[in-house]
Design an enzyme around this catalytic site. Structure first.
Site, PDB file in Angstrom:
ATOM      1  CD  GLU A 180      -2.689   1.175   2.596  1.00  8.93           C
ATOM      2  OE1 GLU A 180      -3.107   0.049   2.966  1.00  8.93           O
ATOM      3  OE2 GLU A 180      -2.966   2.234   3.201  1.00  8.93           O
ATOM      4  CD  GLU A 185      -3.469   7.359   5.254  1.00  8.20           C
ATOM      5  OE1 GLU A 185      -4.496   6.768   5.603  1.00  8.20           O
ATOM      6  OE2 GLU A 185      -2.320   7.022   5.584  1.00  8.20           O
TER       7      GLU A 185
END
Length: 432
Positions: A180, A185
């Site tokens: 990932e 974020e």
């Protein structure tokens, strides 16, 4: 700063896509598109820049142009639905344009609302919030390149917008073995900071490898649009915000653990509400909240060698038919025109690449006459090529040469592998 969270794993609606085996399909021969390279962003950048100083071939782009209220382009994105117990998120991801729609001004708007109009059920009971999550699985993947988005994030306790990627083999190997790459974020209790993180086997969840980037002077990311990007090349990933690099990761950062980032990944956009990391909304959180996306672009300038033409019989160029980077696109001869479809890089890893994908022997074949095509770079022997001084281009697995079918130099002549004969239709000049 490592992201202190559990995995944001895919919902079931996408895993079924990933469990399907890839099928090699030849596309109809066609004329190459005219030059369509996007020039590199000319905005002044600091000396440590995330973008190489060469033109980029854009392999995926969504500018989100369209009528206000319309849904996203279904040929580029699929919309996931359901809740997410893995992180104890509070939202239900809805279908259609209920929570993800264009605003008519060139933006995608992902909206989180405190509502439940259809009695959605979540892991904790009746859902309290709705939102949206989009991905390109089954529609677009990339191996290496620059992956970027210009976005304006929401604000408030419990908000968790993300722009990220997952390994396309997640349906076969599971998470975190798939890998990932979190490009951006943000959690609402850190309005001035975003995070970029890698997750893989032995370094997932709160043990991810990453760092944070904070705006100066207490500015909030929700106050304006910012560009978030990774520049990704073999064994290296670099993160930047508005062109300023803030971290670079290589296998040396993993302490001997496996680097799982030299393979195809797909792109994800979502706005979560609540969860272990951001915490749940509270009385200070206003709704609705919106993640505004100006564009998402993927281009080939992520640290690969600069591309050049490969010319063969009749002075024609090796060309990706129609300038299309879909898996299975025909590779052919065509009049040299300088387009991105004719820019090939010969990598130290044995691959030959254009438009972000690899020159590939269809289905891994070894027989005379097996066609070559464009395909996701996957490290297989079907994508390994030797380019000796004799001007042959050889696939060692088959021990055969790249060959213009029938010795023809006509536009649209398909390329194949064939027993090496030394003929003119097997001689190539590679511009490096």
């Amino acid at each position: 700063m490592d992201s202190p969270r559990l995995p944001r794993r895919l919902l079931l609606s996408v895993v079924s896509f990933l469990a399907l085996a890839s099928l090699s399909t030849g596309l109809t021969q066609g004329a190459s598109a005219s030059a369509a390279d996007r020039a590199a962003d000319s905005t002044a950048r600091p000396a440590a820049t995330a973008r190489p100083a060469k033109a980029a071939a854009v392999t995926f782009s969504d500018e989100f142009d369209g009528a206000a209220g319309s849904a996203v382009n279904g040929s580029k994105w699929q919309i996931e639905t359901g809740d997410n117990v893995n992180n104890h998120e509070r939202q239900y991801y809805t279908a259609g344009n209920s929570n993800a729609a264009l605003d008519g001004q060139g933006h995608l708007v992902i909206t989180a609302r405190r509502e439940n109009p259809n009695n959605y059920q979540c892991w904790y009971g009746r859902c309290e919030y709705t939102s949206a999550r989009l991905n390109t699985s089954g529609k677009f993947t990339t191996t290496y390149g620059r992956v970027e988005a210009r976005m304006k994030v929401p604000r408030g306790q419990g908000m968790w917008p993300a722009f990220w990627m997952l390994g396309n083999d997640i349906g076969q190997v599971g998470w975190p073995n798939s890998g990932e790459i979190d490009i951006m974020e943000n959690v609402g209790f850190e309005p001035s900071t975003v995070h970029g993180t890698l997750h893989g086997p032995g370094y997932s969840g709160s043990g991810g490898i990453g760092a944070g980037y904070s705006l100066p002077g207490g500015q909030a990311f929700a106050d304006a649009y910012h560009t978030f990007a990774v520049d990704w090349s073999p064994n290296a990933i670099t993160w930047s915000v508005d062109g300023t690099v803030y971290q670079r990761r290589t296998p040396a950062d993993l302490g001997g653990r496996q680097w799982v980032f030299n393979k195809p990944f797909f792109v994800i956009l979502n706005l979560a509400v609540g969860g272990y990391w951001p915490g749940d909304p509270d009385g200070s959180t206003s709704f609705p909240q919106q993640l505004l996306v100006d564009y998402v672009r993927v281009s080939t300038d992520g640290g690969q060698p600069a591309g050049g033409a490969i010319t063969g019989v009749g002075g024609k160029c090796v060309d990706v038919a129609g300038g299309n980077n879909a898996n299975g696109t025909a590779v052919q001869l065509y009049d040299c025109n300088g387009s991105a479809a004719q820019q090939w890089s010969v990598g130290s890893d044995g691959t030959i690449r254009a438009l972000g994908k690899c020159l590939d022997v269809a289905s891994g074949g070894t027989a005379d006459g097996t066609l070559v095509q464009l395909w996701d770079c996957n490290g297989s022997a079907a994508q390994q090529w030797a380019v000796p001084a004799a001007r042959d281009i050889v696939n060692p697995q088959a021990d055969k040469c790249l060959d213009a079918t029938g010795g023809s130099s006509a536009n649209g002549t398909r390329l194949q592998i064939w027993t090496c004969t030394g003929a003119a239709n097997q001689k190539w000049t590679v511009t490096r």
